[in-house]
Write a protein that holds these residues in place. Structure first.
Motif, PDB file in Angstrom:
ATOM      1  N   ALA A   1       0.834  -1.203   0.000  1.00 16.65           N
ATOM      2  CA  ALA A   1       0.000   0.000   0.000  1.00 16.65           C
ATOM      3  C   ALA A   1       0.871   1.255   0.000  1.00 16.65           C
ATOM      4  O   ALA A   1       0.586   2.220  -0.722  1.00 16.65           O
ATOM      5  CB  ALA A   1      -0.928  -0.003   1.222  1.00 16.65           C
ATOM      6  N   TYR A   2       1.954   1.238   0.774  1.00 15.58           N
ATOM      7  CA  TYR A   2       2.884   2.362   0.821  1.00 15.58           C
ATOM      8  C   TYR A   2       3.466   2.632  -0.577  1.00 15.58           C
ATOM      9  O   TYR A   2       3.466   3.770  -1.049  1.00 15.58           O
ATOM     10  CB  TYR A   2       3.995   2.055   1.831  1.00 15.58           C
ATOM     11  N   ASP A   3       3.945   1.587  -1.233  1.00 14.50           N
ATOM     12  CA  ASP A   3       4.505   1.745  -2.587  1.00 14.50           C
ATOM     13  C   ASP A   3       3.468   2.280  -3.563  1.00 14.50           C
ATOM     14  O   ASP A   3       3.763   3.132  -4.405  1.00 14.50           O
ATOM     15  CB  ASP A   3       5.061   0.408  -3.100  1.00 14.50           C
ATOM     16  N   GLU A   4       2.246   1.799  -3.460  1.00 14.04           N
ATOM     17  CA  GLU A   4       1.169   2.244  -4.352  1.00 14.04           C
ATOM     18  C   GLU A   4       0.843   3.721  -4.117  1.00 14.04           C
ATOM     19  O   GLU A   4       0.632   4.480  -5.072  1.00 14.04           O
ATOM     20  CB  GLU A   4      -0.076   1.377  -4.127  1.00 14.04           C
ATOM     21  N   LEU A   5       0.832   4.151  -2.847  1.00 13.10           N
ATOM     22  CA  LEU A   5       0.590   5.563  -2.543  1.00 13.10           C
ATOM     23  C   LEU A   5       1.684   6.443  -3.145  1.00 13.10           C
ATOM     24  O   LEU A   5       1.406   7.498  -3.713  1.00 13.10           O
ATOM     25  CB  LEU A   5       0.513   5.776  -1.026  1.00 13.10           C
ATOM     26  N   LEU A   6       2.938   6.001  -3.033  1.00 13.82           N
ATOM     27  CA  LEU A   6       4.048   6.772  -3.606  1.00 13.82           C
ATOM     28  C   LEU A   6       3.931   6.861  -5.129  1.00 13.82           C
ATOM     29  O   LEU A   6       4.226   7.909  -5.713  1.00 13.82           O
ATOM     30  CB  LEU A   6       5.393   6.160  -3.210  1.00 13.82           C
ATOM     31  N   ARG A   7       3.488   5.777  -5.774  1.00 13.83           N
ATOM     32  CA  ARG A   7       3.274   5.801  -7.234  1.00 13.83           C
ATOM     33  C   ARG A   7       2.215   6.828  -7.620  1.00 13.83           C
ATOM     34  O   ARG A   7       2.239   7.386  -8.709  1.00 13.83           O
ATOM     35  CB  ARG A   7       2.878   4.418  -7.752  1.00 13.83           C
TER      36      ARG A   7
ATOM     37  N   ASN B   1      -4.878   0.174  -3.609  1.00 15.24           N
ATOM     38  CA  ASN B   1      -4.794  -1.254  -3.287  1.00 15.24           C
ATOM     39  C   ASN B   1      -4.098  -1.443  -1.942  1.00 15.24           C
ATOM     40  O   ASN B   1      -3.017  -0.933  -1.721  1.00 15.24           O
ATOM     41  CB  ASN B   1      -4.025  -1.984  -4.390  1.00 15.24           C
ATOM     42  N   GLY B   2      -4.734  -2.176  -1.047  1.00 19.53           N
ATOM     43  CA  GLY B   2      -4.169  -2.479   0.264  1.00 19.53           C
ATOM     44  C   GLY B   2      -4.678  -1.597   1.384  1.00 19.53           C
ATOM     45  O   GLY B   2      -4.527  -1.932   2.550  1.00 19.53           O
ATOM     46  N   ILE B   3      -5.273  -0.444   1.048  1.00 16.31           N
ATOM     47  CA  ILE B   3      -5.805   0.445   2.090  1.00 16.31           C
ATOM     48  C   ILE B   3      -7.208  -0.026   2.460  1.00 16.31           C
ATOM     49  O   ILE B   3      -8.062  -0.218   1.601  1.00 16.31           O
ATOM     50  CB  ILE B   3      -5.853   1.918   1.616  1.00 16.31           C
ATOM     51  N   ALA B   4      -7.443  -0.205   3.760  1.00 18.20           N
ATOM     52  CA  ALA B   4      -8.752  -0.664   4.223  1.00 18.20           C
ATOM     53  C   ALA B   4      -9.661   0.499   4.612  1.00 18.20           C
ATOM     54  O   ALA B   4     -10.816   0.559   4.202  1.00 18.20           O
ATOM     55  CB  ALA B   4      -8.591  -1.607   5.409  1.00 18.20           C
TER      56      ALA B   4
END
Length: 168
Positions: free
Chosen positions: A20-26, A74-77
């Motif tokens: 989720a962290y990587d996706e937020l940075l993207r 993706n991954g954030i609830a």
């Protein structure tokens, strides 16, 4: 909608913190995932790995208009709520968390809220300037740092000589 940026804790799906962290940075969203180094043992080897300090949590620095974008990541609830609204965290608490992790200290995270104790100021050592609650555990003096609005606390070791009471 408000254009003011704040830090917000968000819950991730189980074991999705890094993804989720990587996706937020993207998505060009400023995020912070506090990681601690842990020695893992397998049958054939040992290895130091980085694991989330607080399981299923990470922090985002956004304005309210970006809530939706974070939630569809993706991954954030979900966002964390406190008193019926999305909880935000002061910049100082994020900085304090980064300071704790930069010192490679022996940290313990409690996933429950510790009852309020005496407020103290740490006046020396690697945690200088932090305000904490004093708690005695296992015949050792320890300091509990509470992360407001999250129901989490971090347990650290520091000398009681470095502590000053903040009683009025």
């Amino acid at each position: 909608m408000d254009n003011t940026y704040n830090w917000y804790p968000v819950c991730t799906k189980s074991r999705f913190e890094k993804k989720a962290y990587d996706e937020l940075l993207r998505k060009n969203i400023i995020a912070y995932l506090p990681l601690k180094k842990t020695l893992k043992q397998w049958s054939d080897r040992k290895k130091i790995v980085e694991e989330p300090l607080i399981k299923s949590y990470l922090f985002v620095y956004i304005s309210t208009k970006e809530y939706g974008e974070v939630l569809i990541t993706n991954g954030i609830a979900r966002f964390i709520y406190f008193a019926g609204k999305v909880a935000s965290m002061p910049q100082r608490q994020i900085e304090d968390l980064k300071l704790l992790l930069a010192n490679d200290s022996d940290l313990e995270v409690f996933e429950f809220d510790i009852q309020p104790g005496e407020k103290v100021l740490i006046k020396a050592g690697p945690f200088k300037g932090m305000i904490a609650e004093a708690v005695s555990l296992y015949n050792k003096q320890r300091i509990i740092l509470r992360l407001e609005n999250m129901g989490l606390s971090i347990n650290i070791n520091t000398s009681m000589a470095f502590i000053e009471s903040l009683k009025d």
